[in-house]
Design a protein around this motif. Structure first.
Motif, PDB file in Angstrom:
ATOM      1  N   PRO A 137       3.961   1.884   7.044  1.00  0.00           N
ATOM      2  CA  PRO A 137       2.782   1.424   6.612  1.00  0.00           C
ATOM      3  C   PRO A 137       2.761   0.420   5.512  1.00  0.00           C
ATOM      4  CG  PRO A 137       3.534   3.675   5.732  1.00  0.00           C
ATOM      5  CD  PRO A 137       4.219   3.256   6.767  1.00  0.00           C
ATOM      6  N   TYR A 138       3.860   0.135   4.910  1.00  0.00           N
ATOM      7  CA  TYR A 138       4.147  -1.103   3.909  1.00  0.00           C
ATOM      8  C   TYR A 138       4.911  -2.293   4.526  1.00  0.00           C
ATOM      9  CZ  TYR A 138       2.125   2.522   0.893  1.00  0.00           C
ATOM     10  OH  TYR A 138       0.968   3.276   0.331  1.00  0.00           O
ATOM     11  N   ALA A 139       5.033  -2.254   5.896  1.00  0.00           N
ATOM     12  CA  ALA A 139       5.779  -3.475   6.420  1.00  0.00           C
ATOM     13  C   ALA A 139       4.859  -4.536   6.338  1.00  0.00           C
ATOM     14  CB  ALA A 139       6.042  -3.134   7.836  1.00  0.00           C
ATOM     15  N   GLY A 140       5.482  -5.733   5.607  1.00  0.00           N
ATOM     16  CA  GLY A 140       4.673  -7.071   5.639  1.00  0.00           C
ATOM     17  C   GLY A 140       3.543  -6.977   4.400  1.00  0.00           C
ATOM     18  N   VAL A 141       3.425  -5.792   3.638  1.00  0.00           N
ATOM     19  CA  VAL A 141       2.444  -5.785   2.695  1.00  0.00           C
ATOM     20  C   VAL A 141       2.899  -6.598   1.296  1.00  0.00           C
ATOM     21  CG1 VAL A 141       0.933  -4.267   1.173  1.00  0.00           C
ATOM     22  CG2 VAL A 141       1.574  -3.462   3.482  1.00  0.00           C
ATOM     23  N   LYS A 142       2.033  -7.261   0.740  1.00  0.00           N
ATOM     24  CA  LYS A 142       2.281  -8.005  -0.554  1.00  0.00           C
ATOM     25  C   LYS A 142       1.598  -7.023  -1.503  1.00  0.00           C
ATOM     26  CE  LYS A 142       2.728 -12.958   0.507  1.00  0.00           C
ATOM     27  NZ  LYS A 142       2.297 -14.294   0.240  1.00  0.00           N
ATOM     28  N   LEU A 143       2.373  -6.662  -2.548  1.00  0.00           N
ATOM     29  CA  LEU A 143       2.099  -5.713  -3.637  1.00  0.00           C
ATOM     30  C   LEU A 143       1.519  -6.715  -5.002  1.00  0.00           C
ATOM     31  CD1 LEU A 143       1.773  -2.803  -4.717  1.00  0.00           C
ATOM     32  CD2 LEU A 143       4.134  -3.029  -5.533  1.00  0.00           C
ATOM     33  N   TYR A 144       0.332  -6.470  -5.405  1.00  0.00           N
ATOM     34  CA  TYR A 144      -0.137  -6.989  -6.657  1.00  0.00           C
ATOM     35  C   TYR A 144       0.636  -6.483  -7.804  1.00  0.00           C
ATOM     36  CZ  TYR A 144      -3.905  -8.408  -9.806  1.00  0.00           C
ATOM     37  OH  TYR A 144      -4.773  -8.988 -11.032  1.00  0.00           O
ATOM     38  N   THR A 145       0.827  -7.300  -8.639  1.00  0.00           N
ATOM     39  CA  THR A 145       1.754  -7.144 -10.011  1.00  0.00           C
ATOM     40  C   THR A 145       0.631  -7.151 -10.957  1.00  0.00           C
ATOM     41  OG1 THR A 145       2.177  -9.420 -10.057  1.00  0.00           O
ATOM     42  CG2 THR A 145       3.999  -8.001  -9.052  1.00  0.00           C
ATOM     43  N   ASN A 146       0.093  -5.965 -11.519  1.00  0.00           N
ATOM     44  CA  ASN A 146      -0.662  -5.851 -12.441  1.00  0.00           C
ATOM     45  C   ASN A 146      -0.148  -4.825 -13.538  1.00  0.00           C
ATOM     46  OD1 ASN A 146      -0.655  -3.489 -11.032  1.00  0.00           O
ATOM     47  ND2 ASN A 146      -2.841  -3.232 -11.043  1.00  0.00           N
ATOM     48  N   GLY A 147       1.014  -4.680 -13.923  1.00  0.00           N
ATOM     49  CA  GLY A 147       1.554  -3.861 -14.923  1.00  0.00           C
ATOM     50  C   GLY A 147       1.726  -2.463 -14.570  1.00  0.00           C
ATOM     51  N   TRP A 148       1.421  -2.122 -13.210  1.00  0.00           N
ATOM     52  CA  TRP A 148       1.149  -0.657 -13.039  1.00  0.00           C
ATOM     53  C   TRP A 148       2.372   0.150 -13.217  1.00  0.00           C
ATOM     54  CZ3 TRP A 148       4.993   1.193  -9.516  1.00  0.00           C
ATOM     55  CH2 TRP A 148       5.513   0.015  -8.610  1.00  0.00           C
ATOM     56  N   ALA A 149       3.695  -0.360 -13.214  1.00  0.00           N
ATOM     57  CA  ALA A 149       4.826   0.306 -13.488  1.00  0.00           C
ATOM     58  C   ALA A 149       4.879   0.957 -14.978  1.00  0.00           C
ATOM     59  CB  ALA A 149       6.165  -0.488 -13.216  1.00  0.00           C
ATOM     60  N   ASP A 150       4.449  -0.126 -15.793  1.00  0.00           N
ATOM     61  CA  ASP A 150       4.409   0.259 -17.310  1.00  0.00           C
ATOM     62  C   ASP A 150       3.213   1.523 -17.318  1.00  0.00           C
ATOM     63  OD1 ASP A 150       6.410  -1.215 -17.973  1.00  0.00           O
ATOM     64  OD2 ASP A 150       5.043  -3.004 -18.542  1.00  0.00           O
ATOM     65  N   LYS A 151       2.180   1.190 -16.741  1.00  0.00           N
ATOM     66  CA  LYS A 151       1.115   2.314 -16.886  1.00  0.00           C
ATOM     67  C   LYS A 151       1.449   3.581 -16.536  1.00  0.00           C
ATOM     68  CE  LYS A 151      -2.419  -1.204 -16.346  1.00  0.00           C
ATOM     69  NZ  LYS A 151      -3.458  -1.741 -15.411  1.00  0.00           N
ATOM     70  N   ILE A 152       2.539   3.648 -15.433  1.00  0.00           N
ATOM     71  CA  ILE A 152       2.758   4.813 -14.838  1.00  0.00           C
ATOM     72  C   ILE A 152       3.748   5.654 -15.738  1.00  0.00           C
ATOM     73  CG2 ILE A 152       4.488   5.959 -13.209  1.00  0.00           C
ATOM     74  CD1 ILE A 152       3.320   4.370 -11.057  1.00  0.00           C
TER      75      ILE A 152
END
Length: 448
Positions: A137-152
């Motif tokens: 489901p995530y093959a070829g998907v570009k992920l938006y970097t919005n600081g989500w890891a820090d928020k988690i």
């Protein structure tokens, strides 16, 4: 189980910021056709790459351009969502239109993990759909970097955990086992905590992803029972299981054996030798266990009964090569039944890269012939059976101008080249390795 309908999640999802969609559109190229008299712009977007083409009478101004896929991770104190959007770019009479819709959705909230996808008819259903025909489901998907890891780490239900590095693909596992991870971190068993968070590693011996931990074993009762073993230590699950299984063989762990032996391999160690002596022999000779299993397989093919001298040869390479020569002197015919379907699937692996031709065995007896010609063990029953069953794939590398003559042999497993050998197991030179890597890149593109 949730009682809510799939459409509920689409209708009540977190709202992505406008900046996310602005970023998505900036990743989608537009078009410009021009000549001395005229210029046609497919869109008025100025913050994206422009593909320029010469405008002629033959210019095609109506076509489907491309499918793009982008994802964003959204975080609140009570929810983590991964939203994937599909963008379909089309050009009609020189004008570009872009359709966008939510395609895959994951939500982690209240101890539940919900997955929803959209069918071709637009109806939401539970589950996820592949983003590409031969991908996930995530093959070829570009992920938006919005600081989500820090928020988690700072805001979400997972804020009680210490997470040094995080990818979107780790969220599911960490959320599922968050209680176990928190327990381990509290007792300062950080090595095991990290293994539970990131449970897979690439095993270079087997050429495949293997699990650091078995979560069928690790639960609250198991953790409390074995708390003292892991507390304030860097001990891992692999070490725990290795010690346990060696004790079952009436032995103890020899320091350093973990570099050569996986706990899942203990049951493959022959019974005719003490487990402590076997460990010392492995460490002293820096034994590659897969190579050792090849040696044992050869002895089995030869019908030789094992004794201690054969189990622990003074020179494993020499003993292996002698077994190869004996096997290759035998007249053998391999049963070809059930190979036809397998052959049909791997014929597409064949191509030419530079001066090298990559070929697959057309019948299993070609593996026997390859082993005889190059004096290595690819003609052993272990390789033949694994190739026939699809557990591994043997590919012949031949010089383009001498396509019938064995040259180098390649073993492919889980889309990784795990062996590339020539005559007498000679290591391939850089130019052959480079050709093999180019072939592998070509093969992956054919599958995508």
């Amino acid at each position: 189980m949730t009682t809510k309908e799939p459409k509920y999640y689409f209708e009540n999802k977190l709202k992505p910021p406008k900046a996310f969609f602005d970023w998505c559109y900036s990743q989608i190229s537009t078009f410009k056709w021009s000549n001395k008299q005229k210029t046609i712009l497919a869109s008025d977007r100025s913050d994206c790459f422009v593909i320029e083409r010469r405008l002629t009478k033959q210019s095609n101004l109506t076509f489907f351009d491309k499918f793009y896929s982008f994802a964003t991770v959204l975080v609140t104190a009570k929810r983590i969502e991964i939203q994937s959007y599909g963008f379909w770019s089309r050009v009609t009479e020189g004008k570009q239109t872009i359709e966008c819709e939510l395609t895959n959705f994951e939500q982690f909230a209240g101890g539940k993990h919900v997955m929803v996808t959209r069918l071709d008819n637009g109806r939401p259903v539970f589950g996820l759909t592949p983003n590409k025909p031969f991908g996930g489901p995530y093959a070829g998907v570009k992920l938006y970097t919005n600081g989500w890891a820090d928020k988690i780490s700072n805001t979400s239900e997972l804020r009680y955990l210490r997470i040094e590095q995080l990818s979107a693909f780790d969220i599911e596992n960490i959320y599922k086992y968050r209680k176990e991870i928190e327990f381990l971190q509290k007792i300062n068993a950080n090595a095991l905590a990290n293994q539970v968070m990131f449970p897979r590693y690439m095993n270079n011996v087997y050429g495949s992803w293997r699990k650091n931990v078995d979560m069928r074993t690790i639960n609250e009762n198991w953790l409390r029972k074995n708390k003292q073993f892991f507390k304030n230590s860097s001990r891992t699950f692999l070490e725990y299981e290795l010690e346990k299984r060696i004790k079952e063989r009436n032995g103890k762990v020899v320091p350093g054996i973990e570099r050569y032996l996986d706990y899942r391999d203990i049951n493959k160690v022959p019974k005719g030798v003490g487990i402590i002596r076997f460990q010392n022999w492995m460490i002293k000779n820096k034994v590659n266990f897969k190579y050792y299993l090849d040696y044992l397989s050869l002895l089995k093919d030869l019908g030789i009964e094992l004794d201690e001298n054969l189990i622990l040869p003074k020179d494993l390479k020499k003993a292996h090569d002698n077994a190869v020569e004996l096997l290759n002197q035998m007249q053998r015919e391999v049963n070809e039944k059930m190979y036809e379907k397998r052959l049909k699937a791997i014929l597409k692996y064949e191509t030419v890269v530079g001066d090298c031709a990559f070929l697959v065995p057309k019948d299993l007896n070609e593996l026997v012939a390859e082993g005889k010609a190059l004096h290595h063990c690819v003609g052993g029953s272990g390789y033949i059976d694994s190739h026939k069953q699809g557990k591994t794939t043997i590919v012949f590398i031949r010089q383009k101008e001498a396509i019938e003559k064995p040259f180098y042999t390649l073993e492919l497993k889980n889309e990784n080249i795990i062996q590339l050998r020539g005559k007498h197991n000679q290591v391939a030179p850089p130019e052959i390795k480079e050709a093999a890597e180019s072939w592998l890149g070509w093969l992956k593109k054919q599958k995508s």
